[in-house]
Design an enzyme around this catalytic site. Structure first.
Site, PDB file in Angstrom:
ATOM      1  N   ILE A  86       0.757  -1.243   0.011  1.00 26.18           N
ATOM      2  CA  ILE A  86       0.141  -0.032  -0.072  1.00 26.18           C
ATOM      3  C   ILE A  86       1.055   1.203   0.147  1.00 26.18           C
ATOM      4  CG2 ILE A  86      -0.352  -0.246   2.468  1.00 26.18           C
ATOM      5  CD1 ILE A  86      -3.036   1.145   2.131  1.00 26.18           C
ATOM      6  N   ALA A  87       0.434   2.140  -0.774  1.00 26.49           N
ATOM      7  CA  ALA A  87       1.436   3.460  -0.889  1.00 26.49           C
ATOM      8  C   ALA A  87       0.575   4.649  -1.464  1.00 26.49           C
ATOM      9  CB  ALA A  87       2.595   3.058  -1.840  1.00 26.49           C
TER      10      ALA A  87
ATOM     11  N   GLU B 153       2.963  -7.750   6.518  1.00 26.75           N
ATOM     12  CA  GLU B 153       4.369  -7.634   7.083  1.00 26.75           C
ATOM     13  C   GLU B 153       4.626  -5.845   6.949  1.00 26.75           C
ATOM     14  OE1 GLU B 153       5.082 -10.418   4.853  1.00 26.75           O
ATOM     15  OE2 GLU B 153       5.069 -12.014   6.354  1.00 26.75           O
TER      16      GLU B 153
ATOM     17  N   TYR C  75      -2.476   0.699  10.336  1.00 21.45           N
ATOM     18  CA  TYR C  75      -2.979  -0.807  10.468  1.00 21.45           C
ATOM     19  C   TYR C  75      -3.615  -0.911  11.935  1.00 21.45           C
ATOM     20  CZ  TYR C  75       0.199  -1.383   6.635  1.00 21.45           C
ATOM     21  OH  TYR C  75       0.885  -1.249   5.472  1.00 21.45           O
TER      22      TYR C  75
HETATM   23  C1  LIG Z   1       1.611   4.664   5.145  1.00 25.22           C
HETATM   24  C2  LIG Z   1       1.165   5.497   4.127  1.00 25.22           C
HETATM   25  C3  LIG Z   1       0.550   4.634   3.030  1.00 25.22           C
HETATM   26  C4  LIG Z   1       0.123   6.324   4.763  1.00 25.22           C
HETATM   27  O1  LIG Z   1      -0.681   7.070   3.712  1.00 25.22           O
HETATM   28  P1  LIG Z   1      -1.356   8.525   3.786  1.00 25.22           P
HETATM   29  O2  LIG Z   1      -2.548   8.770   2.976  1.00 25.22           O
HETATM   30  O3  LIG Z   1      -0.474   9.582   4.191  1.00 25.22           O
HETATM   31  O4  LIG Z   1      -2.228   8.059   5.478  1.00 25.22           O
HETATM   32  P2  LIG Z   1      -3.664   8.821   5.893  1.00 25.22           P
HETATM   33  O5  LIG Z   1      -3.392  10.327   5.738  1.00 25.22           O
HETATM   34  O6  LIG Z   1      -4.876   8.137   5.222  1.00 25.22           O
HETATM   35  O7  LIG Z   1      -3.356   8.394   7.703  1.00 25.22           O
HETATM   36  C5  LIG Z   1      -4.027   7.329   7.762  1.00 25.22           C
HETATM   37  C6  LIG Z   1      -3.336   6.780   9.103  1.00 25.22           C
HETATM   38  O8  LIG Z   1      -1.994   6.615   9.165  1.00 25.22           O
HETATM   39  C7  LIG Z   1      -1.245   7.003  10.190  1.00 25.22           C
HETATM   40  N1  LIG Z   1      -0.300   7.889   9.990  1.00 25.22           N
HETATM   41  C8  LIG Z   1      -0.311   8.702   8.667  1.00 25.22           C
HETATM   42  N2  LIG Z   1       0.483   9.535   8.705  1.00 25.22           N
HETATM   43  C9  LIG Z   1       1.326   9.743   9.824  1.00 25.22           C
HETATM   44  C10 LIG Z   1       2.315  10.160  10.406  1.00 25.22           C
HETATM   45  N3  LIG Z   1       3.171  11.081   9.686  1.00 25.22           N
HETATM   46  N4  LIG Z   1       2.840   9.664  11.724  1.00 25.22           N
HETATM   47  C11 LIG Z   1       2.179   8.994  12.430  1.00 25.22           C
HETATM   48  N5  LIG Z   1       1.013   8.038  11.860  1.00 25.22           N
HETATM   49  C12 LIG Z   1       0.468   8.418  10.518  1.00 25.22           C
HETATM   50  C13 LIG Z   1      -2.282   7.639  11.288  1.00 25.22           C
HETATM   51  O9  LIG Z   1      -2.790   6.347  12.260  1.00 25.22           O
HETATM   52  C14 LIG Z   1      -3.559   8.041  10.306  1.00 25.22           C
HETATM   53  O10 LIG Z   1      -4.615   8.125  10.889  1.00 25.22           O
HETATM   54  P3  LIG Z   1      -5.222   9.575  11.632  1.00 25.22           P
HETATM   55  O11 LIG Z   1      -5.057  10.586  10.635  1.00 25.22           O
HETATM   56  O12 LIG Z   1      -6.531   9.084  11.965  1.00 25.22           O
HETATM   57  O13 LIG Z   1      -4.302   9.581  12.738  1.00 25.22           O
HETATM   58  C15 LIG Z   1       2.071   6.376   3.599  1.00 25.22           C
HETATM   59  O14 LIG Z   1       2.726   7.036   4.556  1.00 25.22           O
HETATM   60  C16 LIG Z   1       3.024   5.767   2.567  1.00 25.22           C
HETATM   61  O15 LIG Z   1       2.665   5.383   1.330  1.00 25.22           O
HETATM   62  N6  LIG Z   1       4.289   5.329   2.924  1.00 25.22           N
HETATM   63  C17 LIG Z   1       5.241   4.949   2.097  1.00 25.22           C
HETATM   64  C18 LIG Z   1       4.617   3.348   1.729  1.00 25.22           C
HETATM   65  C19 LIG Z   1       4.760   2.436   2.858  1.00 25.22           C
HETATM   66  O16 LIG Z   1       5.497   2.773   3.795  1.00 25.22           O
HETATM   67  N7  LIG Z   1       3.456   1.659   2.875  1.00 25.22           N
HETATM   68  C20 LIG Z   1       3.474   0.796   3.914  1.00 25.22           C
HETATM   69  C21 LIG Z   1       4.343  -0.691   3.715  1.00 25.22           C
HETATM   70  S1  LIG Z   1       4.077  -1.990   4.659  1.00 25.22           S
END
Ligand SMILES: CC(C)(COP(=O)(O)OP(=O)(O)OC[C@H]1O[C@@H](n2cnc3c(N)ncnc32)[C@H](O)[C@@H]1OP(=O)(O)O)[C@@H](O)C(=O)NCCC(=O)NCCS
Length: 143
Positions: A67-68, A101, A113
């Site tokens: 997921i990204a 994972e 998660y």
């Molecule tokens: C992980 C990822 C998919 C989150 O995407 P995102 O669209 O920014 O996330 P969202 O805005 O939907 O936030 C969802 C939740 O993620 C967590 N989260 C998101 N950004 C965060 C941050 N900077 N610090 C801590 N928690 C965070 C929080 O729980 C958040 O929920 P909340 O807003 O109610 O607190 C993104 O950071 C990403 O693409 N990372 C790189 C790829 C990756 O690591 N994928 C997972 C591999 S297992």
């Protein structure tokens, strides 16, 4: 806004892989996954692909493989739209458990998660390369 990946969108997914992961999947890996018929790829479209996820459902188990969200679209709740669809597809197929994972250091993803009811059920030592790192095995049984 969220739809199943089409062949034409693969270059956009490849770009996100390269932006988001130190060990990005290659074009061939994505194509093979699509051809296998085992995996479901969902794309979140803004102006082009802003994010995606891919998961595999076998019998009553689902594995979230990737997921990204593109860096410039993060922090807007987009990953939750993808997670909502993961849960929706899993419910449709009577999945009982979703597994994944995640790198131990990836607190953002681990928070995401946890907010979907995943709990940490184990560690896979030195699971990742580039850099070498343990994986945390997370499971959601309350779908
Ligand atoms: C992980 C990822 C998919 C989150 O995407 P995102 O669209 O920014 O996330 P969202 O805005 O939907 O936030 C969802 C939740 O993620 C967590 N989260 C998101 N950004 C965060 C941050 N900077 N610090 C801590 N928690 C965070 C929080 O729980 C958040 O929920 P909340 O807003 O109610 O607190 C993104 O950071 C990403 O693409 N990372 C790189 C790829 C990756 O690591 N994928 C997972 C591999 S297992």
């Amino acid at each position: 806004m969220v739809h199943e990946l089409t062949w034409e969108e693969i270059p956009g997914i490849l770009k996100i892989e390269q932006l988001c992961f130190k060990d990005p999947w290659s074009e061939r890996m994505i194509e093979n996954s699509m051809k296998s018929g085992l995996d479901t790829w969902l794309v979140l479209a803004e102006e082009g692909a802003a994010g995606y996820c891919v998961f595999r459902i076998v019998a009553d188990e689902c594995e979230l493989l990737r997921i990204a969200v593109r860096p410039e679209y993060r922090g807007r709740g987009l990953s939750k739209k993808l997670m909502d669809q993961l849960v929706f597809y899993s419910r449709q197929k009577d999945v009982k458990s979703i597994f994944l994972e995640v790198r131990e250091s990836n607190e953002r993803a681990r928070n995401l998660y946890r907010s979907y009811g995943f709990t940490e059920e184990g560690i896979r030592k030195n699971y990742y390369l580039n850099p070498c790192e343990d994986a945390v095995l997370m499971v959601c049984r309350n779908i």
